[in-house]
Design a protein around this motif. Structure first.
Motif, PDB file in Angstrom:
ATOM      1  N   ASP A 130       0.824  -1.205   0.000  1.00 41.05           N
ATOM      2  CA  ASP A 130       0.000   0.000   0.000  1.00 41.05           C
ATOM      3  C   ASP A 130       0.864   1.263   0.000  1.00 41.05           C
ATOM      4  N   ALA A 131       1.879   1.280   0.864  1.00 44.17           N
ATOM      5  CA  ALA A 131       2.742   2.463   0.962  1.00 44.17           C
ATOM      6  C   ALA A 131       3.541   2.674  -0.320  1.00 44.17           C
ATOM      7  N   THR A 132       3.991   1.588  -0.929  1.00 41.93           N
ATOM      8  CA  THR A 132       4.732   1.688  -2.193  1.00 41.93           C
ATOM      9  C   THR A 132       3.831   2.238  -3.295  1.00 41.93           C
ATOM     10  N   TYR A 133       2.614   1.724  -3.364  1.00 44.77           N
ATOM     11  CA  TYR A 133       1.682   2.141  -4.421  1.00 44.77           C
ATOM     12  C   TYR A 133       1.361   3.631  -4.317  1.00 44.77           C
ATOM     13  N   PHE A 134       1.161   4.122  -3.089  1.00 46.37           N
ATOM     14  CA  PHE A 134       0.793   5.532  -2.891  1.00 46.37           C
ATOM     15  C   PHE A 134       1.998   6.422  -2.571  1.00 46.37           C
ATOM     16  N   ASN A 135       3.203   5.828  -2.678  1.00 47.35           N
ATOM     17  CA  ASN A 135       4.444   6.591  -2.475  1.00 47.35           C
ATOM     18  C   ASN A 135       4.477   7.276  -1.103  1.00 47.35           C
ATOM     19  N   ILE A 136       4.140   6.508  -0.062  1.00 47.12           N
ATOM     20  CA  ILE A 136       4.160   7.026   1.317  1.00 47.12           C
ATOM     21  C   ILE A 136       5.498   6.654   1.945  1.00 47.12           C
ATOM     22  N   SER A 137       6.225   7.630   2.461  1.00 42.48           N
ATOM     23  CA  SER A 137       7.544   7.363   3.036  1.00 42.48           C
ATOM     24  C   SER A 137       7.427   6.634   4.369  1.00 42.48           C
ATOM     25  N   PHE A 138       8.539   6.019   4.773  1.00 51.14           N
ATOM     26  CA  PHE A 138       8.585   5.282   6.036  1.00 51.14           C
ATOM     27  C   PHE A 138       8.232   6.204   7.209  1.00 51.14           C
ATOM     28  N   PHE A 152      -4.766  -7.727 -10.843  1.00 50.75           N
ATOM     29  CA  PHE A 152      -4.653  -6.573 -11.734  1.00 50.75           C
ATOM     30  C   PHE A 152      -5.539  -6.768 -12.968  1.00 50.75           C
ATOM     31  N   GLY A 153      -5.515  -7.992 -13.510  1.00 44.74           N
ATOM     32  CA  GLY A 153      -6.351  -8.296 -14.672  1.00 44.74           C
ATOM     33  C   GLY A 153      -7.828  -8.203 -14.353  1.00 44.74           C
ATOM     34  N   MET A 154      -8.216  -8.725 -13.195  1.00 42.08           N
ATOM     35  CA  MET A 154      -9.616  -8.654 -12.777  1.00 42.08           C
ATOM     36  C   MET A 154     -10.039  -7.198 -12.590  1.00 42.08           C
ATOM     37  N   GLY A 155      -9.138  -6.406 -12.038  1.00 43.00           N
ATOM     38  CA  GLY A 155      -9.437  -4.989 -11.852  1.00 43.00           C
ATOM     39  C   GLY A 155      -9.637  -4.271 -13.170  1.00 43.00           C
ATOM     40  N   ALA A 171     -14.305   1.393  -6.920  1.00 41.82           N
ATOM     41  CA  ALA A 171     -14.083   2.849  -6.850  1.00 41.82           C
ATOM     42  C   ALA A 171     -15.395   3.589  -6.667  1.00 41.82           C
ATOM     43  N   SER A 172     -16.439   3.154  -7.371  1.00 43.22           N
ATOM     44  CA  SER A 172     -17.759   3.768  -7.233  1.00 43.22           C
ATOM     45  C   SER A 172     -18.310   3.565  -5.828  1.00 43.22           C
ATOM     46  N   THR A 173     -18.111   2.356  -5.295  1.00 48.55           N
ATOM     47  CA  THR A 173     -18.580   2.048  -3.936  1.00 48.55           C
ATOM     48  C   THR A 173     -17.835   2.886  -2.902  1.00 48.55           C
ATOM     49  N   VAL A 174     -16.509   3.003  -3.095  1.00 54.91           N
ATOM     50  CA  VAL A 174     -15.684   3.805  -2.182  1.00 54.91           C
ATOM     51  C   VAL A 174     -16.142   5.263  -2.183  1.00 54.91           C
ATOM     52  N   SER A 175     -16.395   5.815  -3.361  1.00 57.33           N
ATOM     53  CA  SER A 175     -16.844   7.213  -3.469  1.00 57.33           C
ATOM     54  C   SER A 175     -18.197   7.414  -2.793  1.00 57.33           C
ATOM     55  N   THR A 176     -19.105   6.450  -2.981  1.00 56.27           N
ATOM     56  CA  THR A 176     -20.439   6.537  -2.378  1.00 56.27           C
ATOM     57  C   THR A 176     -20.354   6.501  -0.859  1.00 56.27           C
ATOM     58  N   LEU A 177     -19.558   5.573  -0.346  1.00 53.61           N
ATOM     59  CA  LEU A 177     -19.434   5.439   1.114  1.00 53.61           C
ATOM     60  C   LEU A 177     -18.768   6.665   1.723  1.00 53.61           C
ATOM     61  N   MET A 195      -4.324  -4.838  -2.795  1.00 52.75           N
ATOM     62  CA  MET A 195      -3.969  -4.294  -4.102  1.00 52.75           C
ATOM     63  C   MET A 195      -5.191  -3.791  -4.858  1.00 52.75           C
ATOM     64  N   ILE A 196      -6.247  -4.601  -4.894  1.00 56.97           N
ATOM     65  CA  ILE A 196      -7.429  -4.187  -5.658  1.00 56.97           C
ATOM     66  C   ILE A 196      -8.104  -2.973  -5.008  1.00 56.97           C
ATOM     67  N   ASN A 197      -8.025  -2.900  -3.675  1.00 58.96           N
ATOM     68  CA  ASN A 197      -8.560  -1.717  -2.987  1.00 58.96           C
ATOM     69  C   ASN A 197      -7.707  -0.481  -3.277  1.00 58.96           C
ATOM     70  N   SER A 198      -6.391  -0.675  -3.378  1.00 63.98           N
ATOM     71  CA  SER A 198      -5.497   0.445  -3.723  1.00 63.98           C
ATOM     72  C   SER A 198      -5.805   0.966  -5.117  1.00 63.98           C
ATOM     73  N   LEU A 199      -6.015   0.043  -6.045  1.00 69.81           N
ATOM     74  CA  LEU A 199      -6.375   0.442  -7.411  1.00 69.81           C
ATOM     75  C   LEU A 199      -7.684   1.228  -7.419  1.00 69.81           C
ATOM     76  N   ALA A 200      -8.650   0.755  -6.598  1.00 72.48           N
ATOM     77  CA  ALA A 200      -9.959   1.420  -6.528  1.00 72.48           C
ATOM     78  C   ALA A 200      -9.834   2.817  -5.920  1.00 72.48           C
ATOM     79  N   ILE A 201      -9.057   2.938  -4.837  1.00 70.87           N
ATOM     80  CA  ILE A 201      -8.864   4.242  -4.190  1.00 70.87           C
ATOM     81  C   ILE A 201      -8.223   5.228  -5.170  1.00 70.87           C
ATOM     82  N   ASN A 202      -7.219   4.750  -5.903  1.00 65.24           N
ATOM     83  CA  ASN A 202      -6.538   5.606  -6.874  1.00 65.24           C
ATOM     84  C   ASN A 202      -7.484   6.053  -7.996  1.00 65.24           C
TER      85      ASN A 202
END
Length: 424
Positions: free
Chosen positions: A166-174, A293-296, A305-311, A341-348
């Protein structure tokens, strides 16, 4: 639509292969089979493989390095030495249990949740084997160890493979990650320890006296080096975060150095330690994430992503709690590694201004949420299997799920709220 159905089917088949290991197929090969099917059937392409490797390489190799360090220190007798000191501090079952859970939390924070489960399981079984508690009490005792190993894996990026991804995907430092996650970690540990202490009190007499034991020390020097080595390693993580050096570039040299010292002293079989490292997780990470990744790509990411935005449009703090429960649900039913991973893709994909908060909620939910079910975490499946085969403690599914449903929501909501407070 057809590709989406095929992608979901491949994911389900891969997950079944990973969880049930037919004919003893290692998890890495099972995941690679799923990844290969995804490529062959056109769900993903070679470009996606490159993207996935870029996301998971740091997390995967950091995880392997941390486990190697844990195994070396464990073989030296470092953790056995600490356990013996704990029993001298608290020789009553209840007090020893609390101290063990706190040690469990520290080990999880510094050596990842899998490292904590690996180290604490033999220590805990050694202690309860010397007591007269019944089978039900043993189950509560061991489940507490397994529970805290996961729920305490929050404070640093290196504390859980989920955190690194998660931190790597969103480039969050240690340093930035630790700044926001130390407080939720403390809340998570306190609530987890209180809940499981209460469960143990209900199950048995916590005033039972436990005998002390002499630790098995195989390498006195490595045991003495344990604390300063850990302190220097954590300091190195913090300092390198300022120049955005990948965590693996600290963990791999540290594991190599510790391995060289152990090999030169010839008191530990370093080759055995390296062989026992979870190399299959390297193949698992690549294969499973290609599948996810393929399923996403075929529509699951957009739906989430739509569900995340609604919530997130709900009133605060109810919105972050619901986000957390959604992410925890995906972890509980599909395993936390593909879930994060799939949640990270959705958040992004939401392009929200609150992606940082959602990314941290994703971490918390995928660290704690898997405790709803045994399949929520690969580490839990391996831990339950090891517990029964190596230590003779059988965890019935109904008891695991029952205690998981009682404790997990409380710890999860309390931890998410502690994070939300920091963003006020």
């Amino acid at each position: 639509m057809l590709k989406l159905l095929i992608a979901i089917l491949i994911f389900v088949i891969t997950l079944l292969l990973v969880n049930f290991k037919p004919r003893g197929i290692p998890i890495g090969y099972s995941a690679l089979i799923g990844g290969a099917l995804t490529l062959i059937l056109g769900i993903s392409n070679i470009h996606d493989v490159v993207l996935v490797f870029d996301i998971v390489w740091d997390a995967t190799f950091t995880f392997v390095a941390i486990i190697i360090m844990t195994l070396i220190l464990d073989e030296a007798g470092f953790f056995d030495y600490i356990a013996s000191k704990i029993l001298r501090l608290g020789n009553r079952l209840g007090k020893a249990f609390v101290l063990l859970l706190l040690l469990d939390a520290v080990v999880s924070a510094l050596f990842a949740n899998d490292g904590a489960a690996l180290v604490m399981t033999p220590i805990a079984t050694s202690i309860i084997s010397r007591s007269s508690i019944d089978e039900r009490s043993k189950i509560v005792f061991m489940l507490g160890i397994g529970f805290v190993a996961d729920t305490a894996s929050l404070p640093f990026i290196i504390s859980n493979l989920v955190n690194i991804i998660d931190a790597t995907y969103f480039n969050i430092s240690f340093l930035l990650y630790a700044e926001y996650m130390i407080f939720p970690f403390i809340i998570s540990v306190i609530v987890s320890v209180v809940l499981y202490y209460f469960l143990l009190v209900r199950a048995t007499d916590t005033n039972l006296e436990l005998p002390s034991f002499q630790p098995t020390i195989n390498d006195q020097l490595l045991v003495k080096l344990g604390f300063p080595f850990i302190a220097i390693l954590v300091l190195a993580y913090f300092l390198t975060s300022f120049v955005e050096i990948p965590v693996a570039m600290v963990a791999i040299p540290a594991a190599t150095l510790l391995g060289i010292i152990a090999k030169r002293r010839k008191k530990i079989d370093v080759y055995k330690v390296v062989r026992e490292a979870p190399w299959q997780i390297v193949l698992f990470s690549l294969g499973m994430y290609i599948v996810v990744f393929g399923m996403g790509k075929q529509g699951v990411t957009n739906f989430l992503a739509s569900t995340v935005s609604t919530l997130y449009s709900l009133p605060s703090p109810f919105n972050v709690i619901m986000e957390g429960l959604l992410f925890a649900f995906t972890a509980a039913i599909m395993n936390n590694l593909p879930s994060v991973m799939i949640n990270s893709l959705a958040i992004n994909s939401t392009h929200s201004t609150n992606q940082f908060l959602l990314a941290l909620v994703n971490v918390i939910s995928n660290d704690i949420g898997p405790k709803f079910t045994p399949i929520g975490s690969l580490a839990t499946l391996l831990w339950i299997y090891s517990l029964e085969r190596k230590h003779g403690v059988k965890i019935p599914l109904r008891i695991y799920v029952y205690l998981g449903l009682i404790t997990t929501p409380i710890v999860l909501v309390a931890t998410i709220l502690s994070l939300w407070i920091l963003f006020l």
